[in-house]
Motif scaffolding. Structure first.
Motif: not given
Length: 466
Positions: A95, A121, A182, A185-188, A232, A235-237
């Motif tokens: 990202n 990931r 996608g 579900k464990e995000g970055t 959360s 996941y936030s960018k």
């Protein structure tokens, strides 16, 4: 999809900073792959059209002189677009690289979009249990040569070798498919964080602390559901979340049983640790109280004064204007002298723009002893406006309950008791309370709670302080 016949563009960039927005590229390297076969490589310095900070030069070795004759991004954009066209964009912490390149294209009026894969990931999924997933430490653990660290070509070459290993491990392409769709579900996850620490988080109310490698607290947060709230962040960018995740090595959590205590404990811990990534609640707020004392002629004098320590036991206001309003009302209700309430008045205090009921103590028309009777009644009323009460809350388990204590209108702390212990007064709480210092934020938390929920869980002390 046969992932070993897919075209990939493995990318690394160096920039003028470490945020995801506002940065400019100083160097880029792209290796175009067909499966695990290298098709071509492109690398170049880039003039960022802004000064490179010294700390970035210290990290990468790229200085302003090196990029002075380098091409602008606009001059290499076409080649970057060609190298990544019809391919999957691959990078370590994808990202960061992807968003900065996309922003560079936005400046040129072009919408850059590619499918993405993150080797951090993928590595977590396919090579679990590593101490760290940062590129340098991961390559060292896997025996991958990483030369010219923090330069675009050196990092890209190492990422290519890592990516080939991941292709070999994921025989049926399950992990690649999940990440491209996608559906994972464990995000970055932060590259330095042991995944087990996240899995240990319960889905209950509480407070969580992010710590860096030196175990220094860098962020404190509260949650109704600890696991979901922590996830959360991953996941936030936003730039803040990205930078914070790069520093997280450890997570600690404190179950509280309820949201109110989580909020209060969050405020307390932010004040204690002053964490790097907590922007709210760090600025100290002044606190005010209505002072009263006997002056040189024996008259009870009132004034609005600044509380110098949040540990003071009777704090009435965190806004000076509110304290002044309360004193004005007190003066009016008990026919006090505006002059002896520290309000500026003309020679005749009855000419005050708002308070005009003085009985003349300031002109010796009223006995000081009679005036002080009303003044002491005002003091008593002032204390009675700050009641003693407890707010009952859920405990951390079904076998305990929780209380929050307020005394003289001021937050005192909270405590947990077992279900067989009767708590119905301030005195009952004294043996169980974990005392805390009140401040502006705890005051606002209590006020907001009462405004939202009213008095359904509030138990008042019957006897008020005289």
């Amino acid at each position: 999809m046969n992932f070993k016949e897919q075209i990939y563009s493995v990318v690394d960039i160096e920039t003028t900073g470490n945020k995801m927005s506002g940065n400019r590229i100083t160097e880029i390297c792209i290796v175009r792959l067909l499966g695990d076969q290298v098709l071509e490589k492109y690398t170049t310095l880039v003039d960022p059209e802004t000064l490179i900070p010294d700390f970035i030069t210290g990290l990468t070795g790229i200085d302003n002189e090196m990029v002075a004759t380098a091409p602008l991004f606009a001059e290499v954009a076409e080649e970057i677009e060609r190298m990544t066209r019809d391919s999957i964009f691959v990078a370590h912490n994808v990202n960061f690289d992807y968003n900065i390149i996309r922003n560079e294209f936005k400046r040129l009026g072009y919408d850059f979009k590619r499918k993405k894969l993150c080797t951090v990931r993928l590595s977590r999924e396919l090579i679990p249990g590593m101490n760290s997933y940062s590129l340098g430490k991961l390559c060292n653990s896997l025996g991958i040569s990483l030369n010219n660290r923090h330069r675009a070509e050196g990092d890209t070459d190492a990422t290519v070798i890592l990516f080939k290993k991941l292709l070999e491990i994921d025989l049926d392409g399950t992990a690649f498919t999940n990440f491209l769709k996608g559906s994972n579900k464990e995000g970055t996850f932060p590259p330095h964080l042991d995944r087990a620490q996240f899995h240990d988080l319960p889905e209950v109310p509480g407070v969580y602390l992010f710590k860096n490698q030196a175990r220094k607290v860098i962020y404190v947060g509260k949650a109704i559901n600890l696991r979901k709230r922590v996830l959360s962040h991953f996941y936030s960018k936003t730039s803040k979340s990205y930078l914070m995740c790069q520093e997280i090595h450890y997570i600690e959590h404190i179950p509280t049983g309820n949201e109110l205590v989580a909020l209060l404990q969050e405020a307390d811990l932010i004040k204690e640790y002053y964490p790097k990534f907590n922007s709210a609640q760090k600025k100290p707020r002044k606190a005010y109280q209505i002072l009263h004392y006997k002056n040189q002629i024996g008259v009870v004098q009132f004034a609005v004064g600044l509380v110098k320590s949040y540990d003071y036991s009777v704090v009435t206001h965190y806004d000076r204007a509110h304290a002044v309003e309360q004193l004005e009302q007190l003066c009016a209700d008990f026919n006090l002298c505006p002059r002896y309430c520290s309000f500026k008045t003309p020679e005749d205090c009855t000419q005050h723009y708002k308070l005009q009921k003085c009985k003349g103590v300031c002109k010796k028309k009223e006995l000081v002893s009679l005036y002080n009777i009303r003044a002491n009644q005002a003091i008593k009323a002032l204390h009675n406006q700050n009641p003693n009460y407890i707010i009952k809350q859920k405990g951390r388990t079904t076998e305990e309950s929780c209380f929050v204590m307020i005394k003289d209108g001021e937050y005192q702390g909270y405590g947990f008791v077992d279900q067989y212990t009767s708590i119905s007064s301030i005195e009952d709480c004294e043996d169980f309370i974990d005392r805390k210092a009140a401040n502006y934020h705890t005051n606002q938390i209590i006020r907001s709670y009462l405004k939202k929920y009213g008095e359904q869980n509030v138990v008042y002390e019957i006897a008020q302080i005289a």
